[in-house]
Design a protein around this motif. Structure first.
Motif, PDB file in Angstrom:
ATOM      1  N   VAL A 161       0.561  -1.081   0.026  1.00  0.00           N
ATOM      2  CA  VAL A 161       0.183   0.036   0.060  1.00  0.00           C
ATOM      3  C   VAL A 161       0.955   1.240   0.014  1.00  0.00           C
ATOM      4  O   VAL A 161       1.818   1.340   0.885  1.00  0.00           O
ATOM      5  CB  VAL A 161      -0.934   0.043   1.341  1.00  0.00           C
ATOM      6  N   PRO A 162       0.675   2.071  -1.090  1.00  0.00           N
ATOM      7  CA  PRO A 162       1.757   3.265  -1.075  1.00  0.00           C
ATOM      8  C   PRO A 162       1.424   4.213   0.300  1.00  0.00           C
ATOM      9  O   PRO A 162       0.356   4.233   0.800  1.00  0.00           O
ATOM     10  CB  PRO A 162       1.041   4.289  -2.385  1.00  0.00           C
ATOM     11  N   GLY A 163       2.727   4.357   0.808  1.00  0.00           N
ATOM     12  CA  GLY A 163       2.575   5.445   1.967  1.00  0.00           C
ATOM     13  C   GLY A 163       2.848   4.558   3.422  1.00  0.00           C
ATOM     14  O   GLY A 163       3.149   5.072   4.355  1.00  0.00           O
ATOM     15  N   LEU A 164       2.330   3.444   3.340  1.00  0.00           N
ATOM     16  CA  LEU A 164       2.350   2.440   4.631  1.00  0.00           C
ATOM     17  C   LEU A 164       3.936   2.106   4.700  1.00  0.00           C
ATOM     18  O   LEU A 164       4.691   1.407   3.989  1.00  0.00           O
ATOM     19  CB  LEU A 164       1.494   1.248   4.627  1.00  0.00           C
ATOM     20  N   VAL A 165       4.223   2.632   5.952  1.00  0.00           N
ATOM     21  CA  VAL A 165       5.807   2.392   6.318  1.00  0.00           C
ATOM     22  C   VAL A 165       5.966   1.103   7.057  1.00  0.00           C
ATOM     23  O   VAL A 165       6.879   0.194   6.688  1.00  0.00           O
ATOM     24  CB  VAL A 165       6.328   3.454   7.127  1.00  0.00           C
ATOM     25  N   SER A 166       5.066   0.821   7.831  1.00  0.00           N
ATOM     26  CA  SER A 166       5.223  -0.313   8.795  1.00  0.00           C
ATOM     27  C   SER A 166       3.798  -0.470   9.771  1.00  0.00           C
ATOM     28  O   SER A 166       3.207   0.356   9.679  1.00  0.00           O
ATOM     29  CB  SER A 166       6.212  -0.438   9.835  1.00  0.00           C
ATOM     30  N   ASP A 167       3.987  -1.819  10.140  1.00  0.00           N
ATOM     31  CA  ASP A 167       2.625  -1.912  11.111  1.00  0.00           C
ATOM     32  C   ASP A 167       3.089  -2.923  12.416  1.00  0.00           C
ATOM     33  O   ASP A 167       4.238  -3.528  12.053  1.00  0.00           O
ATOM     34  CB  ASP A 167       1.632  -2.391  10.414  1.00  0.00           C
ATOM     35  N   GLU A 168       2.617  -2.878  13.558  1.00  0.00           N
ATOM     36  CA  GLU A 168       2.837  -3.726  14.641  1.00  0.00           C
ATOM     37  C   GLU A 168       1.575  -4.076  15.244  1.00  0.00           C
ATOM     38  O   GLU A 168       0.562  -3.141  15.357  1.00  0.00           O
ATOM     39  CB  GLU A 168       3.868  -3.006  15.576  1.00  0.00           C
ATOM     40  N   LEU A 169       1.778  -5.294  15.925  1.00  0.00           N
ATOM     41  CA  LEU A 169       0.622  -5.491  16.870  1.00  0.00           C
ATOM     42  C   LEU A 169       1.217  -5.669  18.358  1.00  0.00           C
ATOM     43  O   LEU A 169       2.091  -6.242  18.612  1.00  0.00           O
ATOM     44  CB  LEU A 169       0.211  -7.093  16.615  1.00  0.00           C
ATOM     45  N   LEU A 170       0.661  -4.588  19.226  1.00  0.00           N
ATOM     46  CA  LEU A 170       1.034  -4.529  20.664  1.00  0.00           C
ATOM     47  C   LEU A 170       0.149  -5.199  21.448  1.00  0.00           C
ATOM     48  O   LEU A 170      -1.146  -5.142  21.230  1.00  0.00           O
ATOM     49  CB  LEU A 170       1.536  -3.124  20.991  1.00  0.00           C
ATOM     50  N   ARG A 171       0.808  -5.992  22.492  1.00  0.00           N
ATOM     51  CA  ARG A 171      -0.233  -6.419  23.422  1.00  0.00           C
ATOM     52  C   ARG A 171       0.036  -5.739  24.541  1.00  0.00           C
ATOM     53  O   ARG A 171       1.223  -5.463  25.344  1.00  0.00           O
ATOM     54  CB  ARG A 171       0.053  -7.864  23.722  1.00  0.00           C
ATOM     55  N   SER A 172      -0.998  -5.552  25.565  1.00  0.00           N
ATOM     56  CA  SER A 172      -1.031  -4.656  26.802  1.00  0.00           C
ATOM     57  C   SER A 172      -0.293  -5.525  27.950  1.00  0.00           C
ATOM     58  O   SER A 172      -0.668  -6.824  28.140  1.00  0.00           O
ATOM     59  CB  SER A 172      -2.316  -4.143  27.199  1.00  0.00           C
ATOM     60  N   VAL A 173       0.415  -4.790  28.741  1.00  0.00           N
ATOM     61  CA  VAL A 173       1.203  -5.548  29.844  1.00  0.00           C
ATOM     62  C   VAL A 173       0.221  -5.323  31.256  1.00  0.00           C
ATOM     63  O   VAL A 173       0.667  -6.161  31.905  1.00  0.00           O
ATOM     64  CB  VAL A 173       2.688  -5.064  30.091  1.00  0.00           C
ATOM     65  N   HIS A 174      -0.874  -4.502  30.835  1.00  0.00           N
ATOM     66  CA  HIS A 174      -1.587  -4.479  32.151  1.00  0.00           C
ATOM     67  C   HIS A 174      -2.909  -5.216  31.890  1.00  0.00           C
ATOM     68  O   HIS A 174      -3.569  -5.625  32.890  1.00  0.00           O
ATOM     69  CB  HIS A 174      -2.078  -3.001  32.490  1.00  0.00           C
ATOM     70  N   ALA A 175      -3.327  -5.418  30.773  1.00  0.00           N
ATOM     71  CA  ALA A 175      -4.770  -6.041  30.403  1.00  0.00           C
ATOM     72  C   ALA A 175      -4.293  -7.172  29.230  1.00  0.00           C
ATOM     73  O   ALA A 175      -4.128  -6.999  28.242  1.00  0.00           O
ATOM     74  CB  ALA A 175      -5.797  -5.079  29.904  1.00  0.00           C
ATOM     75  N   GLU A 176      -4.388  -8.446  29.525  1.00  0.00           N
ATOM     76  CA  GLU A 176      -4.181  -9.542  28.881  1.00  0.00           C
ATOM     77  C   GLU A 176      -4.847  -9.628  27.503  1.00  0.00           C
ATOM     78  O   GLU A 176      -4.256 -10.013  26.632  1.00  0.00           O
ATOM     79  CB  GLU A 176      -4.372 -10.832  29.624  1.00  0.00           C
ATOM     80  N   ASN A 177      -6.137  -9.115  27.466  1.00  0.00           N
ATOM     81  CA  ASN A 177      -6.931  -8.866  26.495  1.00  0.00           C
ATOM     82  C   ASN A 177      -6.845  -7.739  25.685  1.00  0.00           C
ATOM     83  O   ASN A 177      -7.541  -7.648  24.603  1.00  0.00           O
ATOM     84  CB  ASN A 177      -8.099  -9.291  26.613  1.00  0.00           C
ATOM     85  N   GLY A 178      -5.707  -6.762  25.953  1.00  0.00           N
ATOM     86  CA  GLY A 178      -5.715  -5.774  25.409  1.00  0.00           C
ATOM     87  C   GLY A 178      -4.752  -5.473  24.342  1.00  0.00           C
ATOM     88  O   GLY A 178      -3.412  -5.914  24.402  1.00  0.00           O
ATOM     89  N   PHE A 179      -5.046  -5.067  22.984  1.00  0.00           N
ATOM     90  CA  PHE A 179      -4.180  -4.924  21.802  1.00  0.00           C
ATOM     91  C   PHE A 179      -4.267  -3.790  21.019  1.00  0.00           C
ATOM     92  O   PHE A 179      -5.516  -3.239  21.220  1.00  0.00           O
ATOM     93  CB  PHE A 179      -4.573  -6.200  20.903  1.00  0.00           C
ATOM     94  N   VAL A 180      -3.155  -3.326  20.433  1.00  0.00           N
ATOM     95  CA  VAL A 180      -3.371  -2.154  19.594  1.00  0.00           C
ATOM     96  C   VAL A 180      -2.427  -2.530  18.284  1.00  0.00           C
ATOM     97  O   VAL A 180      -1.271  -3.048  18.538  1.00  0.00           O
ATOM     98  CB  VAL A 180      -2.533  -0.835  20.534  1.00  0.00           C
TER      99      VAL A 180
END
Length: 104
Positions: free
Chosen positions: A34-53
């Motif tokens: 996709v033009p302009g997309l540099v990178s992406d990451e999936l982050l998991r919260s260290v405080h809430a096991e079910n929280g992701f960004v």
């Protein structure tokens, strides 16, 4: 000094870590090139096991806007949609880089 970049944060909730990880990898595969997309990451919260960004980095706001308004946007991100955190008023945020430091 800034790089003019944009970061997009998408908030997710998932009790099924393997499921959201698989969905993330599929969405990333669909977004390849996709033009302009540099990178992406999936982050998991260290405080809430079910929280992701999912954090995506874009060259600029124009590139992100063009992709978001394009025909492929919904299909490319479809695998992650079931995990979106709908308890939030807005399950995403778009941020322009205001300042940045790079490690030496």
């Amino acid at each position: 000094m800034t790089d003019g970049g944009v970061r997009v944060l998408l908030y997710h909730v998932a009790d099924d870590a393997a499921g959201i990880e698989a969905a993330y990898h599929e969405a990333s595969r669909r977004l390849a090139g996709v033009p302009g997309l540099v990178s992406d990451e999936l982050l998991r919260s260290v405080h809430a096991e079910n929280g992701f960004v999912v954090v995506s980095s874009w060259t600029d706001l124009a590139a992100f806007d063009a992709w978001e308004q394009g025909a492929g946007h919904k299909e490319q991100t479809a695998p992650l949609r079931p995990y979106r955190d709908l308890s939030l008023a807005r399950p995403f945020g778009v941020y322009r880089v205001a300042a940045a430091h790079r490690a030496p």
